[in-house]
Scaffold this active site. Sequence first.
Site, short mmCIF file in Angstrom:
data_model
loop_
_atom_site.label_atom_id
_atom_site.label_comp_id
_atom_site.label_asym_id
_atom_site.label_seq_id
_atom_site.Cartn_x
_atom_site.Cartn_y
_atom_site.Cartn_z
N ARG A 178 0.84 -1.21 0.00
CA ARG A 178 0.00 0.00 0.00
C ARG A 178 0.87 1.25 0.00
O ARG A 178 0.55 2.24 -0.66
CB ARG A 178 -0.94 -0.01 1.21
CG ARG A 178 -1.98 -1.13 1.16
CD ARG A 178 -2.90 -1.09 2.34
NE ARG A 178 -3.79 0.06 2.29
CZ ARG A 178 -4.54 0.46 3.33
NH1 ARG A 178 -4.48 -0.17 4.48
NH2 ARG A 178 -5.32 1.51 3.20
N CYS A 233 -1.52 6.18 8.74
CA CYS A 233 -1.82 4.90 8.09
C CYS A 233 -2.93 5.17 7.08
O CYS A 233 -2.90 6.19 6.40
CB CYS A 233 -2.22 3.84 9.12
SG CYS A 233 -3.59 4.34 10.19
#
Length: 273
Positions: A178, A233
Amino acid sequence: MKFVKEQDWVLNHLNENNIRIIDCRYSLAEPEKGKKDYLIGHVPGAVFFDVEQDLSAPVGDHGGRHPLPDTAEFVRKLEAAGIGDDTTVIAYDSGEGQYAARFWWLLQYLGHEQAYVLDGGYSGWIVGDNPITKDIPNFEKAVFHVNFRSELMADVEEVREAVKKRDKILIDSREEKRFLGIEEPIDKKAGRIPGALNKPWMNGLQNNKYLPVEEQKQRFHDLDPESQIIVYCGSGITAVPNFLTLKEAGFKKVKLYVGSFSDWISYEENNIL
């Protein structure tokens, strides 16, 4: 560790009036699962707090996928759970670490320092053959005073300045795929905030338990301990274990970008890599 409690400690303090246990179990794939699991069985005396309903506000145009809950409403829930200024609070999840850490960070941000996470979570509690119950506790309403610690939180403006000036360390806590933009299963855009380093949050735990302090220090050995660090995040939840372990490793100036990448990409003018 300063912010992590072992099973034996919790077991030995379960029946004390000034101890409160919080069950934060949650499943992104099945949001109702946490409450269902709580009703099946939980640590004696534990009160359930739902990640979506209690630890987050409704999603808006900005603020990310898990905005901070309304302070007044959250405090009312804390007080109803018998959490006051002098209460020691231990949060647990299934063992992943991030959901209990979310609760822990919220209390730290509100100025309540006597907050901890249970090492190993509920899965570790079960493996340890510790007692569980289906009983739903009731506690006398407490009084909780808020003393915001603004130094623990970064907003999008501060992150923009950090990207522009490169005077702070940005840590992306997501897994490498990611971070690199190879894979994005949740958010509308793939990539990362420019200038960020990748320190996957799950590397701070092994078998659902936090690595010892010396190993946490080794994870972050390449970072300047005097620098301001901002962790993020996808939505501000899985970054918290990194926040916690950085603090355990002795880093003093650590902030959580609560909105994280999902907030960052909600502004068309923000660049991504």
